[in-house]
Design a protein around this motif. Sequence first.
Motif, PDB file in Angstrom:
ATOM      1  N   ASP A   8       0.826  -1.203   0.000  1.00 13.55           N
ATOM      2  CA  ASP A   8       0.000   0.000   0.000  1.00 13.55           C
ATOM      3  C   ASP A   8       0.865   1.260   0.000  1.00 13.55           C
ATOM      4  N   ASP A  26       4.185  -0.199   4.920  1.00 18.46           N
ATOM      5  CA  ASP A  26       4.330  -0.335   3.462  1.00 18.46           C
ATOM      6  C   ASP A  26       4.795   0.978   2.845  1.00 18.46           C
ATOM      7  N   CYS A  56      -6.921   5.668   2.477  1.00 19.52           N
ATOM      8  CA  CYS A  56      -6.588   4.895   3.688  1.00 19.52           C
ATOM      9  C   CYS A  56      -7.683   3.881   4.004  1.00 19.52           C
ATOM     10  N   ALA A  71      -7.608   0.976   1.527  1.00 19.97           N
ATOM     11  CA  ALA A  71      -6.529   0.022   1.787  1.00 19.97           C
ATOM     12  C   ALA A  71      -6.850  -0.858   2.997  1.00 19.97           C
ATOM     13  N   ARG A 118      -7.448  -5.117   3.141  1.00 19.75           N
ATOM     14  CA  ARG A 118      -6.715  -5.974   4.094  1.00 19.75           C
ATOM     15  C   ARG A 118      -7.676  -6.756   4.987  1.00 19.75           C
ATOM     16  N   CYS A 132      -2.277   7.993   6.379  1.00 19.04           N
ATOM     17  CA  CYS A 132      -1.653   6.670   6.464  1.00 19.04           C
ATOM     18  C   CYS A 132      -0.372   6.598   5.634  1.00 19.04           C
ATOM     19  N   ILE A 192      -0.134  -0.307   7.086  1.00 20.78           N
ATOM     20  CA  ILE A 192      -0.095   0.440   5.836  1.00 20.78           C
ATOM     21  C   ILE A 192       1.040   1.465   5.871  1.00 20.78           C
TER      22      ILE A 192
END
Length: 394
Positions: free
Chosen positions: A270, A350, A289, A292, A296, A277, A347
């Motif tokens: 992400d 990532d 955000c 994402a 998940r 985020c 996130i």
Amino acid sequence: MTRRSRAWLLVFCLLGLAASTAAAYVHYHVLRDPTYTSACDINAAVSCTQVYMSRFGTFAGVPVAIFGVIWFVAALLLIAGAQSGPAAARDNAAGYLFVLSTIGLAIVLYLGYASFVVLKTVCILCLTTYAAVIALFLISGAATTYPMTTLPRRAAQDVRRWSGSPLAIAVTIVFLGAAASAVAFFPREGPPPPPAAEPLTAAQQSEIERFMATAPRVPLIIPADGAKVLIVKFNDYQCPACAQSYLAYKSILAKYDAEHPGAVRVVMKDFPWNPACNPNITLLHQAACEAAVAVRLAKTHNRGEAMEDWLYTHQQSLTPAVAKQAARDIGQVTDFDAKYPSVVELIKGDAALGKQLGVKSTPTFFINGVKFDSAIQPQYFDQAIAYELRRATQ
């Protein structure tokens, strides 16, 4: 209608038309360029992009700004009629503008409520059009000197008069044709269609193989789990180019999964365009955000792919609230708010990895460590995977 009234009506009509045209321009680029930032995207509370990308930014899939352009052009034509038409038509134009602006006023009051109360976000271009519509309503109302109950009779007379004018007929046809074309051909909600795939020539195959052979390879701390080709995609679910590559590459990845089971592994990372985020960027996509997090959490219910499909095809109408509701309806997620804080931290991890790897746009791909800063044509993507599979067996 006095000359002064016509002058002020013209000023506010041109102002509204300019603002609506600018809004349509911004909306178009927001849909087509994931890195585009409008000059009126100042912060979370003042952002044209957030308003345009909300469910209030379109009607029947068409940006509201396009209808604004059509509305102000219609008003301009009425003002032009008041300037150069027959004396009776000039007198009647104020009443027509008053009716048109009354309808417009009702719409802008609704949109203003949506902006200030529901979205809690201000769009400067939208405010300009609201002010122009209100001004036209007030000025045309003051300029109308006859009872509105007589307007239908006046309109019937004007229609008969205009139907005998070749110029009036031509202008009407051009206006209606241009309006229909704008509504029909302006980009709709959802990603642009994947480009048509054409077979690569021998020279093009040689080009991509030469690039894959000579390009630097970035070490990735992501396990391949036995796969010969590891593809890492840094992604934003509100990014049109991310959606386009997802749809374009889907059949290619399915082909390799069928022909070479376990040989190609795709890992999604992400990189949302929202500082809530992803502290590495400025605000752009208001629901990135939540989208994402929705994917998940949906994966824990084996609904990840369905969640991705839905998000990519509803990008334009996404808001944080819409993404949350979709997580419940599509992803079968019932504890979104409770798990949101912990998932956001993942996130952010990532996004931090993306920053370390020099990710500056979405989508960014790494194919066995070879970096692609944007999506490539499906044929090249296919050829790159085929090359890596051959390379792994040599």
